[in-house]
Design a protein around this motif. Sequence first.
Motif, PDB file in Angstrom:
ATOM      1  N   GLY A  56       0.779  -1.232   0.000  1.00  0.00           N
ATOM      2  CA  GLY A  56       0.000   0.000   0.000  1.00  0.00           C
ATOM      3  C   GLY A  56       0.811   1.283   0.000  1.00  0.00           C
ATOM      4  O   GLY A  56       0.343   2.307   0.484  1.00  0.00           O
ATOM      5  N   HIS A  57       2.020   1.272  -0.551  1.00  0.00           N
ATOM      6  CA  HIS A  57       2.843   2.486  -0.597  1.00  0.00           C
ATOM      7  C   HIS A  57       2.301   3.521  -1.579  1.00  0.00           C
ATOM      8  O   HIS A  57       2.608   4.701  -1.461  1.00  0.00           O
ATOM      9  N   GLN A  58       1.555   3.081  -2.571  1.00  0.00           N
ATOM     10  CA  GLN A  58       0.890   3.920  -3.568  1.00  0.00           C
ATOM     11  C   GLN A  58       1.839   4.647  -4.510  1.00  0.00           C
ATOM     12  O   GLN A  58       1.459   5.614  -5.166  1.00  0.00           O
ATOM     13  N   MET A  59       3.076   4.195  -4.614  1.00  0.00           N
ATOM     14  CA  MET A  59       4.010   4.794  -5.565  1.00  0.00           C
ATOM     15  C   MET A  59       3.534   4.576  -7.002  1.00  0.00           C
ATOM     16  O   MET A  59       3.742   5.431  -7.862  1.00  0.00           O
ATOM     17  N   CYS A  60       2.876   3.442  -7.246  1.00  0.00           N
ATOM     18  CA  CYS A  60       2.383   3.151  -8.592  1.00  0.00           C
ATOM     19  C   CYS A  60       1.354   4.187  -9.021  1.00  0.00           C
ATOM     20  O   CYS A  60       1.346   4.621 -10.171  1.00  0.00           O
ATOM     21  N   GLN A  61       0.532   4.597  -8.093  1.00  0.00           N
ATOM     22  CA  GLN A  61      -0.505   5.570  -8.397  1.00  0.00           C
ATOM     23  C   GLN A  61       0.116   6.932  -8.701  1.00  0.00           C
ATOM     24  O   GLN A  61      -0.400   7.672  -9.530  1.00  0.00           O
ATOM     25  N   VAL A  62       1.214   7.237  -8.053  1.00  0.00           N
ATOM     26  CA  VAL A  62       1.919   8.494  -8.328  1.00  0.00           C
ATOM     27  C   VAL A  62       2.522   8.456  -9.733  1.00  0.00           C
ATOM     28  O   VAL A  62       2.440   9.431 -10.476  1.00  0.00           O
ATOM     29  N   GLU A  63       3.123   7.334 -10.094  1.00  0.00           N
ATOM     30  CA  GLU A  63       3.800   7.212 -11.380  1.00  0.00           C
ATOM     31  C   GLU A  63       2.844   7.050 -12.555  1.00  0.00           C
ATOM     32  O   GLU A  63       3.106   7.580 -13.634  1.00  0.00           O
ATOM     33  N   ALA A  64       1.765   6.307 -12.375  1.00  0.00           N
ATOM     34  CA  ALA A  64       0.837   6.026 -13.482  1.00  0.00           C
ATOM     35  C   ALA A  64      -0.609   6.026 -12.976  1.00  0.00           C
ATOM     36  O   ALA A  64      -1.246   4.975 -12.880  1.00  0.00           O
ATOM     37  N   ALA A 116       6.379   2.846 -12.613  1.00  0.00           N
ATOM     38  CA  ALA A 116       5.618   2.315 -11.478  1.00  0.00           C
ATOM     39  C   ALA A 116       6.153   0.959 -11.053  1.00  0.00           C
ATOM     40  O   ALA A 116       6.320   0.694  -9.855  1.00  0.00           O
ATOM     41  N   VAL A 117       6.450   0.104 -12.022  1.00  0.00           N
ATOM     42  CA  VAL A 117       7.006  -1.221 -11.716  1.00  0.00           C
ATOM     43  C   VAL A 117       8.372  -1.065 -11.058  1.00  0.00           C
ATOM     44  O   VAL A 117       8.668  -1.704 -10.043  1.00  0.00           O
ATOM     45  N   LYS A 118       9.193  -0.202 -11.612  1.00  0.00           N
ATOM     46  CA  LYS A 118      10.556   0.003 -11.103  1.00  0.00           C
ATOM     47  C   LYS A 118      10.570   0.537  -9.674  1.00  0.00           C
ATOM     48  O   LYS A 118      11.386   0.115  -8.853  1.00  0.00           O
ATOM     49  N   TYR A 119       9.690   1.470  -9.381  1.00  0.00           N
ATOM     50  CA  TYR A 119       9.732   2.146  -8.085  1.00  0.00           C
ATOM     51  C   TYR A 119       8.817   1.536  -7.021  1.00  0.00           C
ATOM     52  O   TYR A 119       8.751   2.048  -5.908  1.00  0.00           O
ATOM     53  N   CYS A 120       8.152   0.447  -7.334  1.00  0.00           N
ATOM     54  CA  CYS A 120       7.316  -0.219  -6.327  1.00  0.00           C
ATOM     55  C   CYS A 120       8.221  -0.801  -5.234  1.00  0.00           C
ATOM     56  O   CYS A 120       9.007  -1.717  -5.505  1.00  0.00           O
ATOM     57  N   PRO A 121       8.126  -0.306  -4.004  1.00  0.00           N
ATOM     58  CA  PRO A 121       9.001  -0.802  -2.938  1.00  0.00           C
ATOM     59  C   PRO A 121       8.818  -2.287  -2.619  1.00  0.00           C
ATOM     60  O   PRO A 121       9.744  -2.936  -2.169  1.00  0.00           O
ATOM     61  N   ALA A 122       7.617  -2.788  -2.857  1.00  0.00           N
ATOM     62  CA  ALA A 122       7.319  -4.185  -2.528  1.00  0.00           C
ATOM     63  C   ALA A 122       7.536  -5.114  -3.727  1.00  0.00           C
ATOM     64  O   ALA A 122       7.369  -6.329  -3.587  1.00  0.00           O
ATOM     65  N   MET A 123       7.887  -4.545  -4.868  1.00  0.00           N
ATOM     66  CA  MET A 123       8.073  -5.319  -6.105  1.00  0.00           C
ATOM     67  C   MET A 123       6.826  -6.156  -6.414  1.00  0.00           C
ATOM     68  O   MET A 123       6.909  -7.314  -6.798  1.00  0.00           O
ATOM     69  N   ALA A 124       5.659  -5.530  -6.262  1.00  0.00           N
ATOM     70  CA  ALA A 124       4.384  -6.220  -6.420  1.00  0.00           C
ATOM     71  C   ALA A 124       3.795  -6.086  -7.818  1.00  0.00           C
ATOM     72  O   ALA A 124       2.745  -6.658  -8.089  1.00  0.00           O
ATOM     73  N   LEU A 125       4.458  -5.337  -8.695  1.00  0.00           N
ATOM     74  CA  LEU A 125       3.902  -5.075 -10.015  1.00  0.00           C
ATOM     75  C   LEU A 125       4.724  -5.730 -11.104  1.00  0.00           C
ATOM     76  O   LEU A 125       5.932  -5.923 -10.963  1.00  0.00           O
TER      77      LEU A 125
END
Length: 64
Positions: free
Chosen positions: A12-20, A51-60
């Motif tokens: 739930g870090h939401q970095m993906c939402q920030v990126e895309a 978004a894939v690159k910066y996902c801290p949990a590598m969930a994407l």
Amino acid sequence: MRVTADLDLCQGHQMCQVEAPAVFGTDPDTDQVVVLDEHPDPALRPQVDAAVKYCPAMALAVTD
């Protein structure tokens, strides 16, 4: 391209939402990623890759 998310890994870090934001959202009940567009327009590839690159949990993941 196909975008997927592993909800077992998502923290739930939401970095993906920030990126895309056109491709990823957040479920407010679970605080986990929601893939809004599993097959986004190819023009969004740079944002999806970020978004894939910066996902801290590598969930994407993105596959062609």
